[in-house]
Design a protein around this motif. Structure first.
Motif, PDB file in Angstrom:
ATOM      1  N   VAL B  13      23.790 -22.056  24.980  1.00 51.38           N
ATOM      2  CA  VAL B  13      23.833 -20.742  24.350  1.00 51.38           C
ATOM      3  C   VAL B  13      23.655 -19.680  25.419  1.00 51.38           C
ATOM      4  N   GLN B  14      24.227 -18.526  25.183  1.00 48.86           N
ATOM      5  CA  GLN B  14      24.042 -17.401  26.084  1.00 48.86           C
ATOM      6  C   GLN B  14      22.658 -16.789  25.848  1.00 48.86           C
ATOM      7  N   GLU B  17      21.200 -14.773  22.666  1.00 48.60           N
ATOM      8  CA  GLU B  17      21.895 -15.136  21.437  1.00 48.60           C
ATOM      9  C   GLU B  17      21.071 -16.147  20.630  1.00 48.60           C
ATOM     10  N   THR B  18      21.604 -16.515  19.487  1.00 47.60           N
ATOM     11  CA  THR B  18      20.922 -17.434  18.570  1.00 47.60           C
ATOM     12  C   THR B  18      21.591 -18.801  18.587  1.00 47.60           C
ATOM     13  N   SER B  80      16.079 -17.710  17.965  1.00 46.96           N
ATOM     14  CA  SER B  80      16.669 -16.373  18.043  1.00 46.96           C
ATOM     15  C   SER B  80      16.355 -15.751  19.403  1.00 46.96           C
ATOM     16  N   ASP B  81      17.236 -14.850  19.847  1.00 46.47           N
ATOM     17  CA  ASP B  81      17.008 -14.140  21.107  1.00 46.47           C
ATOM     18  C   ASP B  81      16.646 -15.139  22.218  1.00 46.47           C
TER      19      ASP B  81
END
Lengths: 114, 117
Positions: B13-14, B17-18, B80-81
């Protein structure tokens, strides 16, 4: 962080040697566990203990043995190490009576048998 | 016997992002506990979040939350985040509510999460 300690962190040793992996916890937990984990793979329970003088074999057969003479100490011994014993060994403990109590893990011992 | 399955060996994941990690399990018990553990590279395995099966409300711990679907026997973890420090192996685990015995955990195979900066 949980107070559970494993020594050594890394061990490279020759075939046929007797090895003892140490695990100690300072939380007074009654239940302790040993897991075997190959790199990047799932954990397999090999031994556990309900308390002093109580030990049981886990779900994965292992040639290792354990003892629980003191609450805080749960060493694992291999009488004659073989290359097939090469793996990571994780020790854990949990306290209380409820199943919601998490297991606290040590840093693990990476064992390599030549 | 209970089993736990994590069908995603690797996820990426970046940063910020989630991401959602999947976990399914099989049991005939009606009450039990589910856990997500995080194992960073060469570091201690730590508890991320836990859920008791009889509680309908999904557990939340800061940026970590679960989607618990009891009928489907599914227990996914949402991060998240995403932060670089979230990079680790994540293990889903099951424990019976039986109060005796060793209260063993049954682990899934793990999902390796990579965070791309």
């Amino acid at each position: 962080e949980a107070d559970i300690y494993q020594t050594p962190r890394y061990l490279v040793i020759g075939t046929g040697k007797k090895i003892t992996l140490e695990c100690s916890q300072t939380m007074g937990h009654d239940k302790m566990y040993w897991y075997q984990q190959d790199p990047g793979m799932e954990l397999h329970l090999i031994h556990y203990s309900y308390g002093v003088n109580s030990t049981e074999k886990g779900d994965l057969s292992s040639e290792s043995t354990v003892s629980r003479i003191r609450t805080e100490h749960f060493p694992l011994t291999l009488e004659s190490a073989r290359p097939s014993h090469t793996s990571q060994y994780l020790c854990a403990s949990s306290g209380g009576t409820g199943p919601n109590q998490p297991q606290h893990f040590g840093d693990g011992t990476r064992l390599s048998i030549l | 016997a209970q089993t736990v399955t994590q069908s995603q060996p690797e996820m990426s994941v970046q940063e910020a992002e989630t991401v959602t990690l999947s976990c399914t399990y099989d049991t005939s018990e009606s009450d039990y506990y589910l856990f997500w553990y995080k194992q960073p590279p060469s570091r201690q395995m730590i508890l991320v979040i836990r859920q008791e099966a009889y509680k309908q409300q999904n557990a939340t711990e800061n940026r970590f939350s679960v989607n618990f679907q009891k009928a489907a026997k599914s227990f996914s973890l949402k991060i998240s985040d995403s932060q670089l420090g979230d990079a680790a192996m994540y293990f889903c685990a099951y424990r019976s509510t039986y109060r005796g015995g060793a209260q063993k955990l049954v682990f899934g195979q793990g999902t390796r999460l990579t965070i791309n900066p």
